[in-house]
Design a protein around this motif. Structure first.
Motif, mmCIF file in Angstrom:
data_model
loop_
_atom_site.group_PDB
_atom_site.id
_atom_site.type_symbol
_atom_site.label_atom_id
_atom_site.label_comp_id
_atom_site.label_asym_id
_atom_site.label_seq_id
_atom_site.Cartn_x
_atom_site.Cartn_y
_atom_site.Cartn_z
ATOM 1 N N THR A 3 29.306 -48.288 -1.835
ATOM 2 C CA THR A 3 30.426 -49.129 -2.261
ATOM 3 C C THR A 3 30.860 -48.738 -3.662
ATOM 4 N N PRO A 4 32.133 -48.372 -3.874
ATOM 5 C CA PRO A 4 32.597 -48.043 -5.227
ATOM 6 C C PRO A 4 32.550 -49.276 -6.115
ATOM 7 N N LEU A 5 32.002 -49.119 -7.311
ATOM 8 C CA LEU A 5 31.936 -50.234 -8.250
ATOM 9 C C LEU A 5 33.300 -50.507 -8.856
ATOM 10 N N ILE A 6 33.624 -51.773 -9.007
ATOM 11 C CA ILE A 6 34.791 -52.186 -9.789
ATOM 12 C C ILE A 6 34.322 -53.278 -10.745
ATOM 13 N N GLY A 7 34.866 -53.266 -11.946
ATOM 14 C CA GLY A 7 34.401 -54.218 -12.944
ATOM 15 C C GLY A 7 35.221 -55.478 -13.048
#
Length: 361
Positions: A3-7
């Protein structure tokens, strides 16, 4: 596929959501737009209800999901990172949830950064659901349903050898030892910050923490028994979820630990029920909790031991209230929550004579 991290919510794009909703067989939808709505008032994270607009291939994918991200406030975020909250919740959903009898949201995706400062969870949407506000408290039937879920969590993990070795669970015990060691100083700071706003019971109980009972309690509370939610309160329970299809769902697993599960039962009643109602029904409710443990296969835990644990663990709620109260950004809403929690837990401690029980060892 990881899963790509998003902040932040700004990065929650249609392309990102389509990538994390990819199924095990590699099928992913086309999403043309996403609608975000902030939900809840979590102190250590930001939660959004996310409604995708599907272009094609949307059959079988959720009409709405819930996305959890780090807290926007840097102080709250650093507090959560230092306690390992984000990493722990991701590990719960990826390594433990499927093993347990407690009802939790289905997890579509979960990941956390190496330093534990960033994370993202994509969870099943269970709205509409009925919530019981922490400030108002709940009734007896809601308490009974909640304790049944607590017992399901504890009984289904009781003595589980694999979970007992899970490092991400065991690290939580160190957090609690640290918090208990700091309890006298935290209590002093809490008393200064809320001076003139505490009732008599809260003043007495907070002052009692200066004599070291939290250090005595933590040795009892950290006995290795089962999975302990450790923030089992009304704000983390969804009643009549999915429009009544699911009686009760337990959320917010940032503080989950391997320890003495009965702390959840004591913490819940101390925080979640108005004081007079709790006094009237607490013994019958805890008997029901104990009976559910036995029905779930627990054989080495007597009623007398359970009741004494319930009394001793009343201190945990006050420790949570003062620690959270000093670790998050002040606001009228947060102050009202923590003062209400502290007041109920303090009166709970006085009612069941927690300090005397701990003093006796």
């Amino acid at each position: 596929m990881s899963t790509p991290l998003i902040g932040t919510a700004d990065a929650l794009t249609p392309e990102w959501l389509a990538s994390v909703l990819t199924t095990h067989d590699g099928r992913s939808p086309s999403i043309t737009a996403v609608d975000l709505q902030a939900i809840g008032q979590g102190q250590l994270g930001a939660t959004y209800a996310v409604t995708p607009t599907y272009g094609s291939g949307g059959e079988g994918f959720p009409a709405r999901v819930v996305v959890k991200l780090p807290a926007a406030d840097p102080n709250s975020r650093a507090f959560a990172q230092n306690l390992g909250c984000y990493a722990r919740e991701v590990a719960f959903y990826t390594e433990a949830a499927s093993r347990l009898a407690v009802r939790t949201p289905q997890c579509w995706a979960a990941t956390v950064s190496e330093d534990g400062a960033d994370f993202v969870l994509v969870l099943e949407d269970l709205s509409p659901a009925r919530e019981c506000g922490q400030l108002d408290g709940c009734g007896v039937e809601e308490a009974r349903a909640a304790l049944a879920q607590a017992a399901a969590l504890h009984a289904s993990s009781w003595g589980d050898a694999e979970l007992a070795r899970a490092e991400w669970l065991l690290t939580g015990t160190g957090v609690w030892r640290h918090l208990s060691a700091k309890a006298p100083a935290t209590a002093e700071a809490f008393a200064e910050r809320f001076a003139g706003r505490m009732d008599d019971a809260t003043e007495r109980a907070v002052a009692g923490l200066a004599n070291g009972p939290a250090a005595v309690w933590v040795e009892r509370g950290m006995r290795p028994r089962c999975v302990w939610h450790s923030d089992f309160r009304l704000d983390n329970l969804l009643f009549d979820a999915a429009g009544g299809a699911v009686p009760l769902v337990v959320v917010d697993w940032q503080s989950v630990t391997w320890a003495d599960g009965t702390i959840d039962a004591s913490y819940f009643l101390g925080a979640g029920m108005p004081t007079e109602l709790r006094r009237e029904h607490q013994e019958s409710l805890i008997r029901g909790y104990h009976e559910a443990l036995v029905a779930g296969g627990v054989r080495d835990y007597s009623w007398d031991e359970c009741w004494d644990d319930y009394r001793a663990h009343a201190i945990a709620g006050l420790l949570v209230a003062i620690t959270a109260g000093m670790g998050t950004t002040p606001s009228p809403e947060a102050d009202a929550l923590f003062l209400t929690m502290a007041s109920r837990h303090a009166q709970h401690m006085l009612d069941v004579d927690t300090l005397s029980l701990l003093a006796a060892g």
